[in-house]
Structures are given as structure tokens and as C-alpha cells.
Scaffold this active site. Structure first.
Site, mmCIF file in Angstrom:
data_model
loop_
_atom_site.group_PDB
_atom_site.id
_atom_site.type_symbol
_atom_site.label_atom_id
_atom_site.label_comp_id
_atom_site.label_asym_id
_atom_site.label_seq_id
_atom_site.Cartn_x
_atom_site.Cartn_y
_atom_site.Cartn_z
ATOM 1 N N LYS A 1 0.809 -1.023 0.063
ATOM 2 C CA LYS A 1 0.142 0.121 -0.029
ATOM 3 C C LYS A 1 1.045 1.113 0.042
ATOM 4 C CE LYS A 1 -3.275 -2.974 -0.214
ATOM 5 N NZ LYS A 1 -4.173 -3.569 0.361
HETATM 6 C C1 LIG Z 1 -4.919 -4.643 0.683
HETATM 7 C C2 LIG Z 1 -6.336 -4.458 0.655
HETATM 8 C C3 LIG Z 1 -7.368 -5.022 1.630
HETATM 9 C C4 LIG Z 1 -6.749 -5.871 2.949
HETATM 10 O O1 LIG Z 1 -5.882 -5.287 3.552
HETATM 11 P P1 LIG Z 1 -4.819 -6.309 4.657
HETATM 12 O O2 LIG Z 1 -4.141 -5.266 5.267
HETATM 13 O O3 LIG Z 1 -3.909 -7.010 3.563
HETATM 14 O O4 LIG Z 1 -5.741 -6.935 5.250
HETATM 15 C C5 LIG Z 1 -8.760 -5.066 1.485
HETATM 16 N N1 LIG Z 1 -9.278 -4.467 0.387
HETATM 17 C C6 LIG Z 1 -8.574 -3.696 -0.484
HETATM 18 C C7 LIG Z 1 -9.472 -3.253 -1.676
HETATM 19 C C8 LIG Z 1 -6.942 -3.925 -0.481
HETATM 20 O O5 LIG Z 1 -6.378 -3.309 -1.278
#
Ligand SMILES: *Cc1c(COP(=O)(O)O)cnc(C)c1O
Length: 375
Positions: free
Chosen positions: A186
Site C-alpha cells: 500500500k
Molecule cells: C489490501 C486490501 C485489503 C486488505 O488489507 P490487508 O491489510 O491485507 O488485510 C482489503 N481491500 C482492499 C481493496 C485492499 O487493497
């Protein structure tokens, strides 16, 4: 990074020496679990989101599940969401005992088609989880007008949208629940982690309970447990990484936007017409450019295309396969053809490299390679 013989991944975290030193300090301090760094990180996030309460967690998945629990959503309830997301978005609904109800996406934004939501609302509908895909926000005016009209709670899956805005206001600084992920891919990351922006002190107190076994302080002699919670707290190690990342968030997002702009410039105005591929919506007002997508024409085999790019040492991703077509969801009754836009996008989409330490020449290399495959 502009070495054209080196492998170019689709993403990669940016970590400075100061952050590495801060993590070493946490390790030396002996206090590794949630502590002063978590408190400081939450305070910074709260300030970032306009003073709203923020709590951190060990993923951006449990944040959404906890938001649903705080809203009292469970068995017998329906929650509307999009089939075009990481599977976490729908899984959390099922985890609470509620039923996910998918609504197809808009072909240009790849976000849930808000014009189709109303038809999916039933007397059991309690909430909606929209996703700001790639950091491109949903139409927040339409979304919250619907939520108000039908008395729905909103859990924004803003996992990809830190720093994105809507009409000049930061995503997460207004609205109902907003959930962010700090998973390593992210825009800012803590290895694994997430945070939830809440509406008031009472919700924040509940979030603290749900993230730690339902435990609350009770009197002088200890604790009580009056709800079922899990183990979702963030470590101080992760929070130290997050604090180091926060310092660079604006700069990371600015670099992403500059790289995205360069992608558009290099592809050129006639690329879509000549190749049959689709570029993302060029929203430089609101988007944080979490990812840069290309939807391949249906005549192109995605796996073969990805292999051709790999042969040129360029790593691509694909985000995401339509959730309802995974075996677990098919077993719940979903089939091909139910959400045609999400299905087409899920089959043909690829994610091009985009991360803050990438060079402009890397973008040129990717575009040259894409064109050599498609034109
Ligand atoms: C990364 C992501 C998640 C999950 O987040 P985690 O921290 O990996 O649990 C959920 N929804 C979207 C759209 C994502 O990109």
C-alpha cells in the site's frame, strides 16, 4: 533503478534508514507489543483524518470486520459490496454471519456502480462496503445520499486510498467508517497493518475491545470481558515503521502521481484507439495512484501477455479476479455472467509497475514493452 537490464517489479516498499533505526530502537527497548509508538501513530493518523478517532490493527481486513461488528451487523443482515476487490472485502461480511450482496462495477472507474445499488437493496440491507479502487474515490455525494435514504451504515474499504480526496476533502476525514490497510504494497505500509477511522469515542472504545479479546478495564481489580473479541492489535514495531512512512506520505503520493502522468504521456492520446486496451481514468484531482491498471482487449490472453512482459524483465500483477467466481463463492451460488463488467475486468486487467523509487525511464521502458506486445 533505471538500469534497463534489472528486473522491474510491479511494486516495492520505500524504507529509509531513519525508520530502520527506529525499529531497532523498539527492539532494544524491550517493549514490542502495542505501546508508545502505537499511541503516537494513532494520534498522527487522527490528525491526518481531521481529528476523527482512529485505531490501529494488525490488518486492513480485521478493521472492516470490526467496523461491521461495531455497527451491530451479523446473521440475517445483508451487506452490499463490489465483486471487484481483494477477496477480504467480501470475506469480512461472511465472517460476521451476514450475507454479501454484490453489485457490478462501473466500467470506467472500476468502483461499485452506485446507480445499480438501489435495485439490490432489500429490507435486510444494513450496510454497504464500497472500495475506492486504486485510490480513485467512489462518488461520495451519491454514496452518502444512498446511505441516508436507506439508513445504511457505510464501511469504506479505503485500503488503497490514503491521501485520496473528494472535492478537496481527504478520504477518511468525513463520512462513516473508513478502513485503511498498511499491508506492504500500500502507499504507506507497516509490513502488515491497518487502521479504522471512527465516528465517536464510544465506537473507538468498542474498537479497542474487539481488537483485544473483548477485554475492558473494570474497577481497580482488573478486567471484564462482555463481548467476543479477537487478537488484532498492532505491534510497536509495526507502528514505528508507520511513523517513518507517514513522514513521506505526501512525497510518495506526489511521486506516484508524476509517474502516472508520465504513463499517460508515454502511451499517448491514441493508444486506447490503436490497441483496444483501456487506461485508467486520468483523475489527478482525487486519486492517490495506488496502482496503474491496463485492461487488455479480449483478444489478448493475459497470461501470455504477462509472460511476454516478464521476458523483458517487467513484473506485472493483476488486481483483481472477480470475487464471486472463486470456488468458495461459487459454492454459495454465484456463477459466471452475474456481474459482467467485473468479470471482464477481472479477466483482462493487469497492474503496471508503479512505486515511489521508480524512475521516469522505467515508465518509458514499460510503455515500450506494452506497445511492442499490443500494437
Ligand atoms: C489490501 C486490501 C485489503 C486488505 O488489507 P490487508 O491489510 O491485507 O488485510 C482489503 N481491500 C482492499 C481493496 C485492499 O487493497
Amino acid at each position: 533503478m533505471s538500469d534497463s537490464s534489472a528486473f522491474l517489479p510491479f511494486t516495492k516498499p520505500t524504507i529509509d534508514e531513519e525508520t530502520i533505526a527506529a525499529v531497532a530502537d523498539v527492539l532494544r527497548s524491550g517493549w514490542l507489543t502495542s505501546g508508545p509508538n502505537v499511541q503516537k501513530f494513532e494520534a498522527q493518523l487522527s490528525e491526518y483524518f481531521g481529528g476523527r478517532p482512529v485505531r490501529t490493527f494488525n490488518s486492513g481486513t480485521c478493521t472492516m470486520e470490526i467496523a461491521l461488528r461495531i455497527a451491530g451487523i451479523g446473521a440475517g443482515d445483508e451487506v452490499i459490496t463490489t465483486p471487484n476487490s481483494w477477496v477480504a472485502t467480501a470475506n469480512v461480511i461472511i465472517e460476521t454471519g451476514a450475507t454479501p450482496v454484490f453489485v457490478d462495477i462501473d466500467a470506467r472507474t472500476h468502483n461499485i456502480d452506485l446507480d445499480k445499488v438501489e435495485a439490490a437493496i432489500t429490507p435486510r440491507t444494513r450496510a454497504i462496503i464500497p472500495v475506492h479502487m486504486c485510490g480513485l474515490p467512489c462518488d461520495m455525494d451519491k454514496l452518502y445520499a444512498l446511505a441516508e435514504k436507506y439508513q445504511l451504515r457505510v464501511v469504506e474499504d479505503a485500503a488503497q486510498a490514503i491521501g485520496s480526496t473528494w472535492q478537496g476533502r481527504r478520504i477518511g476525514s468525513f463520512g462513516d467508517f473508513a478502513s485503511f490497510s498498511f499491508q506492504v504494497n500500500k502507499n504507506i505500509m507497516t509490513g502488515e497493518g491497518g487502521c479504522l477511522v471512527l465516528n465517536n469515542a464510544e465506537e473507538a472504545r468498542l474498537a479497542e475491545k474487539y481488537r483485544l479479546q473483548g477485554v475492558s478495564r473494570s474497577g481497580l481489580d482488573g478486567i471484564d470481558v462482555d463481548v467476543l473479541g479477537g487478537k488484532y492489535n498492532m505491534t510497536d514495531i509495526a507502528a514505528a515503521i508507520g511513523l517513518g512512512q507517514m513522514k513521506h506520505l505526501a512525497e510518495f503520493n506526489a511521486k506516484r502521481a508524476a509517474l502516472a502522468q508520465h504513463y499517460f504521456d508515454c502511451f499517448g492520446a491514441d493508444f486506447e484507439a490503436h490497441s483496444g486496451a483501456e487506461l485508467p481514468l486520468a483523475d489527478f484531482e482525487n486519486c492517490n495512484w495506488h496502482m496503474f491498471h491496463l485492461v487488455l482487449p479480449e483478444s489478448v490472453n493475459r497470461a501470455a501477455f504477462m509472460q511476454q512482459m516478464l521476458d523483458q524483465k517487467i513484473g506485472l500483477g493483476y488486481h483483481y479476479r472477480a470475487i464471486h467466481l472463486f470456488s468458495y463463492y461459487r459454492a454459495r451460488g454465484y456463477t459466471d455472467g452475474m456481474f459482467p463488467v467485473a468479470e471482464r475486468v477481472g479477466k483482462q486487467i493487469v497492474t503496471l509497475p508503479l512505486f515511489p523509487t521508480m524512475a521516469m525511464t522505467d515508465v518509458e521502458r514499460v510503455v515500450t514493452a506494452v506497445k511492442s506486445c499490443l500494437l
